[in-house]
Every structure is written in C-alpha cells, then in structure tokens.
Design an enzyme around this catalytic site. Structure first.
Site, PDB file in Angstrom:
ATOM      1  N   GLU A  34      -3.602  -9.591   3.854  1.00  0.00           N
ATOM      2  CA  GLU A  34      -4.317  -9.291   5.103  1.00  0.00           C
ATOM      3  C   GLU A  34      -5.392 -10.305   5.431  1.00  0.00           C
ATOM      4  O   GLU A  34      -5.636 -10.612   6.600  1.00  0.00           O
ATOM      5  CB  GLU A  34      -4.936  -7.891   5.026  1.00  0.00           C
TER       6      GLU A  34
ATOM      7  N   GLU B 225       0.832  -1.211   0.000  1.00  0.00           N
ATOM      8  CA  GLU B 225       0.000   0.000   0.000  1.00  0.00           C
ATOM      9  C   GLU B 225       0.866   1.261   0.000  1.00  0.00           C
ATOM     10  O   GLU B 225       0.518   2.261  -0.621  1.00  0.00           O
ATOM     11  CB  GLU B 225      -0.957  -0.025   1.200  1.00  0.00           C
TER      12      GLU B 225
HETATM   13  N1  3HC Z   1       4.793  -7.301  11.740  1.00  0.00           N
HETATM   14  C1  3HC Z   1       5.541  -7.649  12.803  1.00  0.00           C
HETATM   15  N2  3HC Z   1       6.416  -8.678  12.779  1.00  0.00           N
HETATM   16  C2  3HC Z   1       6.538  -9.352  11.633  1.00  0.00           C
HETATM   17  C3  3HC Z   1       5.791  -9.046  10.487  1.00  0.00           C
HETATM   18  C4  3HC Z   1       4.879  -7.962  10.574  1.00  0.00           C
HETATM   19  N3  3HC Z   1       4.141  -7.569   9.517  1.00  0.00           N
HETATM   20  N4  3HC Z   1       6.121  -9.915   9.513  1.00  0.00           N
HETATM   21  C5  3HC Z   1       7.053 -10.725  10.021  1.00  0.00           C
HETATM   22  N5  3HC Z   1       7.306 -10.400  11.304  1.00  0.00           N
HETATM   23  C6  3HC Z   1       8.286 -11.021  12.199  1.00  0.00           C
HETATM   24  C7  3HC Z   1       8.020 -12.499  12.443  1.00  0.00           C
HETATM   25  O1  3HC Z   1       7.119 -12.683  13.514  1.00  0.00           O
HETATM   26  C8  3HC Z   1       9.402 -13.000  12.759  1.00  0.00           C
HETATM   27  O2  3HC Z   1       9.686 -12.658  14.096  1.00  0.00           O
HETATM   28  P1  3HC Z   1      10.601 -13.607  15.004  1.00  0.00           P
HETATM   29  O3  3HC Z   1      11.918 -13.663  14.317  1.00  0.00           O
HETATM   30  O4  3HC Z   1      10.587 -12.934  16.322  1.00  0.00           O
HETATM   31  O5  3HC Z   1       9.892 -14.946  15.029  1.00  0.00           O
HETATM   32  C9  3HC Z   1      10.312 -12.151  11.864  1.00  0.00           C
HETATM   33  O6  3HC Z   1       9.536 -11.007  11.525  1.00  0.00           O
HETATM   34  C10 3HC Z   1      10.730 -12.843  10.579  1.00  0.00           C
HETATM   35  O7  3HC Z   1       9.574 -13.333   9.942  1.00  0.00           O
HETATM   36  P2  3HC Z   1       9.548 -14.757   9.218  1.00  0.00           P
HETATM   37  O8  3HC Z   1      10.122 -15.786  10.117  1.00  0.00           O
HETATM   38  O9  3HC Z   1       8.161 -14.969   8.719  1.00  0.00           O
HETATM   39  O10 3HC Z   1      10.561 -14.473   8.020  1.00  0.00           O
HETATM   40  P3  3HC Z   1      10.530 -14.971   6.531  1.00  0.00           P
HETATM   41  O11 3HC Z   1      11.727 -14.410   5.911  1.00  0.00           O
HETATM   42  O12 3HC Z   1      10.268 -16.442   6.494  1.00  0.00           O
HETATM   43  O13 3HC Z   1       9.212 -14.295   5.857  1.00  0.00           O
HETATM   44  C11 3HC Z   1       7.691 -12.507   5.301  1.00  0.00           C
HETATM   45  C12 3HC Z   1       9.144 -12.910   5.682  1.00  0.00           C
HETATM   46  C13 3HC Z   1       7.311 -13.108   3.935  1.00  0.00           C
HETATM   47  C14 3HC Z   1       7.619 -11.017   5.224  1.00  0.00           C
HETATM   48  C15 3HC Z   1       6.715 -13.061   6.356  1.00  0.00           C
HETATM   49  O14 3HC Z   1       7.193 -12.707   7.632  1.00  0.00           O
HETATM   50  C16 3HC Z   1       5.299 -12.566   6.246  1.00  0.00           C
HETATM   51  O15 3HC Z   1       4.547 -13.074   5.453  1.00  0.00           O
HETATM   52  N6  3HC Z   1       4.946 -11.585   7.087  1.00  0.00           N
HETATM   53  C17 3HC Z   1       3.593 -11.100   7.192  1.00  0.00           C
HETATM   54  C18 3HC Z   1       3.202 -10.253   6.014  1.00  0.00           C
HETATM   55  C19 3HC Z   1       1.814  -9.719   6.195  1.00  0.00           C
HETATM   56  O16 3HC Z   1       0.879 -10.431   6.495  1.00  0.00           O
HETATM   57  N7  3HC Z   1       1.645  -8.403   5.994  1.00  0.00           N
HETATM   58  C20 3HC Z   1       0.375  -7.775   6.138  1.00  0.00           C
HETATM   59  C21 3HC Z   1       0.257  -7.220   7.494  1.00  0.00           C
HETATM   60  S1  3HC Z   1      -1.353  -6.551   7.810  1.00  0.00           S
HETATM   61  C22 3HC Z   1      -1.309  -5.040   7.066  1.00  0.00           C
HETATM   62  O17 3HC Z   1      -0.350  -4.684   6.454  1.00  0.00           O
HETATM   63  C23 3HC Z   1      -2.540  -4.196   7.263  1.00  0.00           C
HETATM   64  C24 3HC Z   1      -2.541  -2.996   6.375  1.00  0.00           C
HETATM   65  O18 3HC Z   1      -3.317  -3.259   5.250  1.00  0.00           O
HETATM   66  C25 3HC Z   1      -3.154  -1.811   7.077  1.00  0.00           C
END
Ligand code: 3HC
Ligand code: NAI
Length: 712
Positions: A135, A115
């Site tokens: 999301e 976004e």
């Molecule tokens: N917020 C906070 N922490 C996050 C995060 C996030 N969005 N995404 C990942 N983390 C943290 C994980 O909990 C993890 O923490 P830890 O080491 O303490 O366990 C660390 O970051 C590393 O994450 P991964 O182990 O998952 O690392 P990968 O390299 O395997 O994957 C990734 C990276 C593809 C970015 C994956 O973490 C992911 O899919 N994250 C979530 C993405 C997501 O869902 N984003 C949407 C959020 S909601 C939003 O944006 C609302 C908006 O529309 C208003």
C-alpha cells in the site's frame, strides 16, 4: 470428491461456492487480478455467513481463480464514495467465522488480498506466490487490519519492513517469516488447499484468530523495532505522508487492544486516502500501465528480436549494451577503432565488476554474460542482427554516415534505431533506403538502470516497428513512452524550458542554491544546478553554442552558465561548477565566486535582483514545465498528459507522489496555473505565453485527466 453447488446460490458471480465433502470452497473469480471490488466483498461476506449457518460445512477454503489469489483492494474505487461492506468488516467477519477458514495462496496476495488471508485462520502458499503489503507505494497503508494482524503474527520488525518497503515476499520467505503456515509442495493450489484443509479437519484444528497471535509478546524487541523504523522513516521517506502513519499504526498494535488498534488504523487509512499523494501515486500506477499501450501495440505484430547490435561504445552505447545483455540478448558492439572498442568493452565490464564488488553478481555469471557480447570495428558484423541501436556522437553528419552503413549491411527487416537526444529522426531515416524500419529509442543515462525509454516515432516508420519497440521495452523492463519527433522529444524539450525558467530566476535574484533547495523540497532528488554539475556543464554549453545561430534574437538569454564554462568549471568532473567539490566530493558546497559572477552578470544586463520565496520558485518552474507539457500534448508529440507524467517521473526525477507535472497541475487546478502564466506573461510574453490547451481546458473547467480518460 463430489462437487455439490450450494443452491440457491445468491452470492455475486465473482464469488462461487462449491462443497467438497464438508469443505466449502469459496473461489474468488474477478478478472484480471481478483481485486476486492464491492461485489467480491459482498460475496465473501455472504459465503462466510452461509458457512456459519450451514451445519454441513466444517471448514472454508478460500482460493483465487486465474493467476492470483487476490491483488488487493480495487484501486479504482479509491476516491469514490465507499460501498458496504468495507474491507475491514469482511476481514473481521472471516476471522469471526465459527468454522476454520483456510486461505490457499498462489500468485499475488497483496494489500487487502493478504489482509483477507490474515483474517483467515490458516494460510498455505505455493513457492511462486507473492505476498506483501505494498500500500505504501500507492500513498496508503494497510487498511483492513494488516497493521494490527501482521505484527501480531510475524513481529513488529518483519511487519514494518514489509509495510514500509512494500516489497513482495515469495512463498518460501513468507513461510519462514510465519506469514503462512505451510508451503505447498506443488503448484496445484486447489488440490493443495483441499488436502491441507482435510488434514486440519482430521486433526480437529479449530478456529485460530490472528488477532490472538503472540509475536508481539517480546515487547522490548517490538518497541526497539518501532523506534528504529520511525528514525529510518524520518530519514528516508522525506516528504511522504503514509510511511509515518504505518509506524504509528504498528505502534498501536503494541500499545492498544486489537479493536482500538483497528479503529486507529481506519482513521489513519482514511487520512491517507484523502491525501493528494494517494491520488498522485495511484495516477502513476495506472499511467505506468497505460503508457505501454500505444495504438500500434494494438494493431501490429512485433518483429522478433533475437540479436542486437549497438553502434558506439561510449556512455550510452555501453549502458544500452548492458541493458540488452541483461535481457538475455546477444549484443554486437561497433566502434570506430580498436582502441575505442576496447574502451567500450571495458565500460561494459566495469558495470558487471561493480555488481561483483557489491556482491550482487558472481564472476562466473559475468563470464557467462560476456560470452554473449562481441565487438567489431567492421559494420559487416551487424549483418545478422534483428535490431541496431546507434549511440554515436550527437552530430547529424556522423549519424547519417552510420545509418548509410547500417542500410548497406543490415538484413531486410532489421529495426534501425537511434538514441539521439535531439536530432531530427526523419532526416536520419531519409538517409536510408528503408525509412519504415527507422525509429528513435531514447534511453537515459545510465541506460542499464534508468527505467524510461522514449520511443520516438518518425513519420515513415511502420506500425510493426513501433510495436517491436514496445515489446523490446518490456523485455528490457523499461517504461516506454511514445513520443513524436521534435527538438528534444518530450523529456529534453521540457527540461530545456525548466532550465531556462531556472536561469531567469537566477538572473533575477534567486541563488542557484536556493533554487536547488526549493526544488528538492518539492520532492526532486536534485535541483537543476546540481543536475548540471553532475551531467557536466560542457554538454549544455556545446548545445547552446550549436543552437546560437538559430536562437530567436527576441528571446531572453542568460549567460551565467556560459561564464562558468569559460572558466572551465564543468561541474563534478572538474571539481567545480555551480558548486565547489573539494577533493572529489560528490556533494557540492556553495561557491562565493559563482555568486560574484552571477552578481556581475546581473549588473551587466541591468537587473536589480529581487528576492523570491521557495514557493514562488516552485510555482514558476512548475508553470514552465506544465505549459511546455501542454504544448507537447497539443502538438501530438505526447499521446496524452499521462505520457508527459511518466516521462518526467521515470527520466527526470519528478516526485512520483505528485503523479507527474500534469497530474500536479490538475491538483493545483488549471485555472490557478493559467493565472500564474498570465501574471508571468506580463514580464516576458514570449517565454510565458500560455499554451492554448491550458487556456481551453481552464475555460471549460476541465482538467488534463479528462484528456487521459478520453484517450483511454
Ligand atoms: N485494483 C484494480 N485494478 C488492478 C489492481 C487493483 N488492486 N491491480 C492490478 N489491476 C489491474 C491493472 O491496472 C491492469 O489493468 P489493465 O489490464 O486494464 O491495464 C490489470 O489489473 C493487470 O495488472 P498488471 O498489468 O499489473 O498485471 P501483472 O500480472 O503484471 O501484475 C500484480 C499483477 C502483481 C497483482 C500487479 O497488478 C499489482 O502489483 N497490483 C497492485 C497490487 C496492490 O498494490 N495492492 C494493494 C492495493 S491497496 C489495498 O489493498 C488497500 C487495503 O489495505 C485496504
Ligand atoms: P559518448 O561520447 O560517450 O560516446 C560516443 C561513442 O560513439 C564514442 O565511444 C565514439 O568513439 C563512438 N563513435 C563515434 N562515431 C562513431 C562511428 N562512426 N562509428 C562507431 N562509433 C562511433 O556519447 P554518449 O553520451 O554515449 O552519447 C551518444 C548518443 O546518445 C548521443 O546521440 C547522445 O545525444 C545520446 N544520449 C546521451 C545521453 C547522455 O546522458 N549522455 C542520454 C541519452 C541520449
């Protein structure tokens, strides 16, 4: 190119600003994944303000430091009081910047990360980038303009597909969709971003707000896409809250002016934030990452696993072999005789033939995989493997004989694992001269598909073998859960209690069909009796007969399932079980004869049937599951409540949006769960005895989450 830090730099350290000629480079550096926490939002806002105010800045380039652009909103902030500026505000401010803003994307640009990029005027991505609006997987919807900008940029159909699936698109696909303007030629995101921005400046490209994009101009196509998505969502997303909100917001993109659409998006987003499904799914997101961190994975170095062996080529052995082959390991299968080995091999090949039939694998790829597979009827063939997984009959004597053989032939340092469902692994380990190398690896059927892997840790196993098991899970793309040794470990022990509670309900008056329907409405894909019919009633029957001598004579025992088995009604494979399956049908229909047998059993034991509401059925089954889960945590069989949650979600179909049974218990409140248990205890003090863990937590007003946090 000269690099001149702007001074004084008042932005937060998670955002750095440097000048590259007339380009203001804004780097987001908030490890581990550049999530959009409050400091990042403030820093981005300040950077755009600074760019607008500084005559030396002709364009802004946004880049992420480390492995990602931006992974999205900071998920840890949800549910806490919001701190300004909000993310939509930041995206709007970027879009309103009077200088062109370019987003250069590598790694993840997900959710709020995408976004932000959509707020920018131009986007460039490397091929390996992952772009998406995931999301929905967190019970949310894009809440920073994504539902309004994405359809305007790439059309309603493509935007809805991305938002409703939550999948990630690669850089090339994103380029094709029009989500990004340019595909980078190299992975050097900084050089590529700067070059692109220079080129834009050279061509006098101006600001280009996404809100003004015109992909929705074909209104009929957009309307059709929205209608189709609504229909599809009604069918597929039963019980889920946020998917329909996504459709509603996308419709607003078509029908309302941009700012009104944004306002509606905000309203719907906040509804999602407030929903228990959001809390459940975000719990699952973090729990999934936490389970992979057992104490041994911190302290011990895993052994190297380059070659695997599987003993037994039945349902599980073949599935485990496929899982290992898919992870790139060479696999040696041992069976009792040539005929059984041929069956085991055929079973493995059948999995790949299925993929070929579905067009998901080529014949050549199958041939290549099968070169890594070999079979033998001689244990000697296992001499060189680093790991053996035993999956022979569930019989202690047979397993012990197998482990004696493994002890004889396997090299020192090889990990010896059993896939037993219930048996005492300490006892199996004691049959070898190397109990420190023996561990439980409990896969779920079909083993190449089901994500759960219970890592069962016997008393004498060494820490590096446990660490190896966790490493293996990663390689096999499984969700590992550490479990202690007991009858059924975490999952099957809870399953037994769930089944017993269901049997009590059935004998007391509910029909199996009502019980199944109530549990499906709660969110499971199948009810307990559908599962029995699918797995085969004979399996449970054999286990019940095996346990009969040790059963507590005071415990209530429901014989209905035994009656069906005595008729040879074992479920789908025999055409009838609790349900009728005429002519091989996969979906069963209620069977009046089964209902008559249930009635007869009730009369035999002197029960006058009573009626149950669906809500009461769910309350009883969940109370039983939660209570056993609590006992399992209390005994240290599971490390934390979240391990129980992951086991049930990934192995038993517990609805993910409820976060698992322990999270669900927190949602309804432990005091309420305890009150139910105490009420049920009046009927059957043995079965319904409240777990002391629940009693203690409820008395303190604490919850299971407090135990997760204390362990974390
Ligand atoms: N917020 C906070 N922490 C996050 C995060 C996030 N969005 N995404 C990942 N983390 C943290 C994980 O909990 C993890 O923490 P830890 O080491 O303490 O366990 C660390 O970051 C590393 O994450 P991964 O182990 O998952 O690392 P990968 O390299 O395997 O994957 C990734 C990276 C593809 C970015 C994956 O973490 C992911 O899919 N994250 C979530 C993405 C997501 O869902 N984003 C949407 C959020 S909601 C939003 O944006 C609302 C908006 O529309 C208003
Ligand atoms: P199965 O009956 O399909 O397969 C067992 C295989 O082991 C047969 O092919 C048999 O020929 C072979 N075998 C027996 N003794 C042997 C020996 N001494 N040496 C070599 N091969 C031998 O059984 P299934 O369902 O695959 O179960 C295997 C194990 O996995 C059991 O311990 C079971 O409890 C466990 N398990 C089963 C699950 C399931 O859903 N079926 C799920 C998780 C674990």
């Amino acid at each position: 190119m000269p690099e001149t830090p702007l001074s004084p730099d008042t932005s937060a350290p998670v955002i750095t600003r440097t000048m590259h000629g007339k380009i203001l480079l804004v780097t987001i550096d908030n490890p581990p994944v550049n999530a959009l926490g409050v400091e990042v939002r403030r820093g981005l806002l300040a950077a755009i303000e600074a760019a607008d105010a500084d005559a030396n800045v002709a364009a802004v380039l946004l880049v992420g430091a480390g492995r990602n652009f931006i992974a999205g909103a900071d998920i840890r902030e949800f549910g806490k009081p919001p701190l300004p500026p909000s993310l939509p505000e930041v995206c709007n401010r970027i879009e309103a910047c009077r200088k062109p803003v370019v987003a250069a994307i590598h790694g993840a640009a997900l959710g709020g990360g995408l976004e932000i990029a959509l707020g920018a005027h131009y986007r460039l991505a490397v091929a390996s980038a992952k772009l998406g609006l995931p999301e929905v997987q967190l019970g949310l919807m894009p809440g920073a303009g994504g539902t309004q900008r994405a359809p305007r940029l790439i059309g309603a159909a493509a935007a809805l597909e991305l938002m409703l699936s939550g999948r990630h698109a690669g850089g090339a696909e994103a380029h094709q969709l029009g989500l990004v303007d340019r595909l980078a030629q190299s992975d050097d995101i900084l050089a590529e971003g700067l070059a692109y921005t220079q080129a834009l400046l050279a061509s006098h490209a101006g600001v280009r707000p996404t809100r003004a994009a015109t992909a929705l101009a074909d209104r009929d196509a957009a309307r059709a896409a929205i209608d189709a998505a609504r229909k599809d969502t009604e069918r597929k997303s039963r019980g889920l809250f946020s998917p329909m909100k996504i459709v509603e917001a996308a419709e607003a993109a078509l029908d309302l002016p941009f700012d009104q659409g944004l306002a509606l998006e905000r309203k719907l987003f906040l509804q999602c934030i407030d929903s228990p499904q959001r809390a459940g799914l975000i719990h699952a997101f973090f729990a999934e990452r936490e389970v992979a961190k057992a104490p041994e994975t911190r302290d011990a170095k895993p052994r190297e696993i380059a070659r695997a062996g599987v003993v037994g080529g039945g349902t599980m052995g073949a599935g485990i072999a496929v899982a290992a082959l898919d992870a790139g390991l060479p696999v040696t299968m041992i069976e009792r005789d040539d005929e059984a080995l041929a069956r085991g091999r055929a079973h493995v090949e059948r999995v790949y033939d299925g993929l070929i039939a579905k067009g998901r694998m080529s014949a050549d790829a199958k041939a290549a995989v099968m070169t890594r597979f070999n079979g033998s009827t001689s244990y000697e063939a296992l001499a060189g493997v680093d790991l053996v997984i035993e999956a022979v009959f569930e019989d202690m004597a047979v397993k012990k004989a197998v482990f004696a053989e493994l002890d004889r032939v396997c090299k020192r340092g090889a990990v010896l694992a059993t896939n037993t469902s219930y048996l005492d692994i300490d006892e199996i380990a004691a049959r070898t001269s190397r109990p420190a190398d023996v561990i439980g690896l409990h896969f779920f059927s079909p083993a190449n598909i089901m994500k759960l892997l219970e890592i069962v840790v016997p008393a004498k196993v060494s820490a590096d073998v446990v660490a190896t098991a966790f490493e293996l899970a990663k390689k096999l793309r499984k969700v590992p859960v550490r479990a202690g040794v007991c009858d059924g470990f975490i999952g099957n022990r809870i399953l037994a209690v769930y089944r017993t509670a269901a049997d009590y309900l059935m004998e007391d008056g509910a029909s199996p069909y009502q019980i199944d329907a109530a549990i499906r409405n709660f969110g499971y894909p199948m009810g307990p009796y559908q599962v029995v019919d699918l797995a085969g009633g004979d399996i449970g029957w054999a286990a019940r007969k095996r346990r009969a001598p040790t059963r507590d004579p005071k415990a209530r025992y429901v014989e209905i399932a035994d009656r069906l088995c005595e008729h040879g009604w074992f479920g789908q494979k025999t055409g009838r079980g609790f349900y009728l399956y005429p002519e091989g049908a996969r979906t069963g229909t209620p069977d009046p004869e089964v209902e008559a047998i249930i009635d007869a059993e009730r009369r035999r034991v002197g029960i006058t049937p009573r009626s149950y509401t669906d809500e009461e059925i769910v309350r009883r089954l969940m109370a039983a599951v939660i209570n056993e889960g609590a006992n399992i945590v209390r005994e240290g069989i599971a490390l934390r409540p979240l391990d129980v949650d992951m086991t049930l979600i990934y192995g038993y179909g517990f609805p993910r949006y409820r976060g698992g049974p322990m999270k669900y218990a927190d949602t309804v409140g432990l005091a309420a769960v305890l009150a139910d248990l105490r009420a049920f205890e009046q009927e059957d003090p043995l079965f319904w005895k409240p777990s002391p863990l629940i009693v203690g937590l409820a008395e303190r007003g604490a919850d299971f989450a407090s135990l997760d946090q204390a362990a974390g």
